[in-house]
Design a protein around this motif. Structure first.
Motif, PDB file in Angstrom:
ATOM      1  N   SER A  75       0.829  -1.211   0.000  1.00 31.05           N
ATOM      2  CA  SER A  75       0.000   0.000   0.000  1.00 31.05           C
ATOM      3  C   SER A  75       0.859   1.254   0.000  1.00 31.05           C
ATOM      4  O   SER A  75       0.535   2.243  -0.675  1.00 31.05           O
ATOM      5  CB  SER A  75      -0.931   0.011   1.214  1.00 31.05           C
ATOM      6  N   SER A  76       1.958   1.228   0.732  1.00 28.26           N
ATOM      7  CA  SER A  76       2.818   2.417   0.810  1.00 28.26           C
ATOM      8  C   SER A  76       3.413   2.747  -0.553  1.00 28.26           C
ATOM      9  O   SER A  76       3.416   3.907  -0.984  1.00 28.26           O
ATOM     10  CB  SER A  76       3.950   2.174   1.809  1.00 28.26           C
ATOM     11  N   ASP A  77       3.918   1.736  -1.240  1.00 26.30           N
ATOM     12  CA  ASP A  77       4.536   1.981  -2.536  1.00 26.30           C
ATOM     13  C   ASP A  77       3.500   2.368  -3.585  1.00 26.30           C
ATOM     14  O   ASP A  77       3.748   3.236  -4.422  1.00 26.30           O
ATOM     15  CB  ASP A  77       5.307   0.736  -2.997  1.00 26.30           C
ATOM     16  N   LEU A  78       2.352   1.703  -3.532  1.00 26.38           N
ATOM     17  CA  LEU A  78       1.310   2.042  -4.495  1.00 26.38           C
ATOM     18  C   LEU A  78       0.854   3.480  -4.282  1.00 26.38           C
ATOM     19  O   LEU A  78       0.714   4.254  -5.242  1.00 26.38           O
ATOM     20  CB  LEU A  78       0.124   1.078  -4.353  1.00 26.38           C
ATOM     21  N   ALA A  79       0.652   3.855  -3.021  1.00 23.09           N
ATOM     22  CA  ALA A  79       0.222   5.226  -2.731  1.00 23.09           C
ATOM     23  C   ALA A  79       1.280   6.222  -3.196  1.00 23.09           C
ATOM     24  O   ALA A  79       0.961   7.290  -3.741  1.00 23.09           O
ATOM     25  CB  ALA A  79      -0.040   5.386  -1.237  1.00 23.09           C
ATOM     26  N   SER A  80       2.527   5.870  -2.997  1.00 25.76           N
ATOM     27  CA  SER A  80       3.614   6.764  -3.403  1.00 25.76           C
ATOM     28  C   SER A  80       3.626   6.940  -4.926  1.00 25.76           C
ATOM     29  O   SER A  80       3.809   8.052  -5.440  1.00 25.76           O
ATOM     30  CB  SER A  80       4.940   6.174  -2.907  1.00 25.76           C
ATOM     31  N   ALA A  81       3.397   5.848  -5.649  1.00 26.05           N
ATOM     32  CA  ALA A  81       3.362   5.929  -7.119  1.00 26.05           C
ATOM     33  C   ALA A  81       2.171   6.765  -7.589  1.00 26.05           C
ATOM     34  O   ALA A  81       2.280   7.581  -8.512  1.00 26.05           O
ATOM     35  CB  ALA A  81       3.293   4.522  -7.714  1.00 26.05           C
ATOM     36  N   ILE A  82       1.032   6.560  -6.949  1.00 31.15           N
ATOM     37  CA  ILE A  82      -0.160   7.334  -7.326  1.00 31.15           C
ATOM     38  C   ILE A  82       0.072   8.819  -7.066  1.00 31.15           C
ATOM     39  O   ILE A  82      -0.280   9.677  -7.880  1.00 31.15           O
ATOM     40  CB  ILE A  82      -1.405   6.838  -6.558  1.00 31.15           C
ATOM     41  N   ASP A  83       0.683   9.118  -5.921  1.00 35.71           N
ATOM     42  CA  ASP A  83       0.943  10.523  -5.621  1.00 35.71           C
ATOM     43  C   ASP A  83       1.954  11.125  -6.598  1.00 35.71           C
ATOM     44  O   ASP A  83       1.900  12.327  -6.895  1.00 35.71           O
ATOM     45  CB  ASP A  83       1.427  10.689  -4.179  1.00 35.71           C
ATOM     46  N   ALA A  84       2.866  10.302  -7.080  1.00 35.75           N
ATOM     47  CA  ALA A  84       3.805  10.799  -8.098  1.00 35.75           C
ATOM     48  C   ALA A  84       3.041  11.177  -9.374  1.00 35.75           C
ATOM     49  O   ALA A  84       3.302  12.221  -9.989  1.00 35.75           O
ATOM     50  CB  ALA A  84       4.851   9.730  -8.399  1.00 35.75           C
ATOM     51  N   VAL A  85       2.068  10.366  -9.741  1.00 40.46           N
ATOM     52  CA  VAL A  85       1.252  10.676 -10.921  1.00 40.46           C
ATOM     53  C   VAL A  85       0.399  11.913 -10.668  1.00 40.46           C
ATOM     54  O   VAL A  85       0.277  12.799 -11.524  1.00 40.46           O
ATOM     55  CB  VAL A  85       0.352   9.467 -11.290  1.00 40.46           C
TER      56      VAL A  85
END
Lengths: 237, 231
Positions: free
Chosen positions: A130-140
């Protein structure tokens, strides 16, 4: 573990939500309740959409999402410097939904679903934290909000149209362009976004972007990788 | 990163923006839950005296009728006290119940019970509790309000066997009293049967309902509700 360059990520609808999240993460039940009331209805609505209108299933997934968030708080898995709380809750909800899809389908069915138009895409084992996915989404999100100089206004408009599910034909009609021109601009914008994500640690494995027929690699889950440590085992669910 | 994956990330970003927009729009609004009063549940006085504590927020439910459950006549010394028979009066406008309704109220109540299963985040049962479910004459599980099935949460008054926000899954059973567990041991055996025989690939209430259907004798109706307990 990749970090977005923006230390705090996109805002949480102002400071209030982020402050509430900090209290909830410290074990404040009232703050957790407030967080649920602020974000919960929209997360549930997203899940209703993802489950194609199955409200019972959406409720079930929503319950698990929030129980999972509490668990994340208890194990210090949420890092507010990596992602906004809204994005983090979303990431847990998304993974919960994806987990239920995977559980409810056999291998053959799953393959069929994977190739379907609106069905889940394997994001890779690294992004299934979840942490990495959230980080990727926030990058987008940051890229769409103009925090990246690589993207022109035209690129961002194109990416927003993609995010909204607008077809090439619809975009072409709206902008008065030929569909082939729209397709070329989309590819340009997607390429830039891919490079931005790669810079942030979400790098592509070779030979996948822009494959002509949209064909997937044999295992799309293996197509995304990024350097750094593995997701924390504490990251739940 | 391939196009499909980028598309998916873009879609996720758009969905998060919608969630944030919604969160902003309701900021400062009065919570619909904090001031809400539950409907009157006087008829279920068995829960009386126990504090209402939790903010039950969202839930999912599944109802399964296994086989038609014939209403059992009250056995002498049965589970429920005799209810007063409806008084027959002269018809006066719309206040008079239709004959069918009157017939229903004269039927004995079907015994019911609740299995309250407290789950952790991974769906594992932390503990199981058993509660009586008082039902009105002629009432089926489908007629019982959801919040009445979730009374074990309220009744716990904050003294739950699970701490922190967690899921409460309630398996409601109704049928002949001889078919329902009559001791803690038999209730725990039923709970064990339900939790062990459910579809392990699914933690959805429907999988518990299906498992319960296989664990109870013929003539017993099953309904499953779940909720998030924020406390």
């Amino acid at each position: 573990m990749p970090h977005t360059q923006d230390a705090h990520g996109p805002s949480d609808s102002g400071e209030a939500l982020a402050a509430i999240a900090r209290r909830a993460a410290a074990g404040d039940h009232a703050a957790f309740d407030t967080l649920f009331r602020r974000i919960g209805p929209a997360v549930r609505r997203m899940l209703v959409g993802r489950t194609r209108g199955n409200e019972h299933l959406a409720d079930d997934l929503s319950q698990r999402t929030w129980a999972g968030l509490w668990q994340s708080f208890q194990t210090n898995a949420y890092d507010s410097s990596r992602s906004a709380i809204t994005t983090y809750v979303y990431a847990i909800a998304y993974r919960t939904w994806l987990h239920s899809v995977r559980q409810s389908t056999s291998g053959i069915e799953r393959e069929t679903i994977r190739l379907g138009e609106s069905d889940p895409v394997g994001l890779g084992p690294d992004l299934e934290s979840s942490s990495d996915l959230a980080s990727a989404i926030d990058a987008v999100r940051g890229a769409l909000q103009g925090r990246e100089n690589d993207l022109s206004d035209e690129d961002r408009d194109m990416l927003r149209a993609i995010a909204a599910g607008e077809s090439d034909r619809a975009i072409a009609k709206r902008l008065g362009l030929a569909p082939s021109t729209v397709n070329a601009r989309k590819q340009t914008a997607m390429g830039k976004l891919s490079r931005i994500l790669a810079r942030k640690g979400f790098r592509a494995e070779e030979a996948e972007r822009g494959s002509p027929s949209g064909k997937q690699p044999t295992d799309p889950a293996a197509a995304i990788a990024h350097p750094g440590t593995r997701p924390s085992a504490k990251d739940t669910p | 990163m391939n196009d499909r994956q980028l598309h998916e990330l873009l879609r996720m970003a758009a969905e998060v923006e919608e969630i944030e927009a919604h969160a902003s729009s309701i900021a400062g609004q009065v919570s619909p839950w904090t001031n809400a009063r539950r409907p009157n549940t006087l008829q279920r006085a068995v829960w009386g005296g126990l504090s209402v504590a939790a903010a039950i927020a969202i839930g999912a439910g599944t109802f399964i009728t296994l086989r038609p459950a014939p209403l059992q006549p009250s056995a002498p010394g049965g589970d429920l006290a005799a209810l007063p028979q409806p008084t027959v009066t002269e018809p006066v406008g719309a206040d008079v119940p239709p004959p069918a309704a009157m017939a229903m109220t004269s039927q004995p109540a079907t015994p019911g019970m609740l299995l309250a299963i407290y789950q952790d985040v991974l769906g594992a049962a932390r503990c199981v509790q058993i509660w009586p479910l008082p039902m009105n004459p002629g009432e089926s599980l489908a007629d019982v309000a959801r919040f009445d099935l979730l009374q074990p949460d309220d009744a716990m008054g904050g003294v739950s066997c699970a701490t922190g926000p967690h899921r409460l899954l309630v398996v409601a059973l109704a049928g002949p009293s001889s078919s329902l567990p009559d001791s803690d041991e038999s209730a725990e055996a039923l709970a064990s049967c339900i939790t062990s025989s459910r579809d392990m690939c699914s933690e959805a209430p429907s999988s518990y309902a299906s498992a319960a259907a296989a664990c109870v004798p013929p003539g017993v109706s099953v309904r499953v509700e779940s909720t998030l307990v924020l406390r």
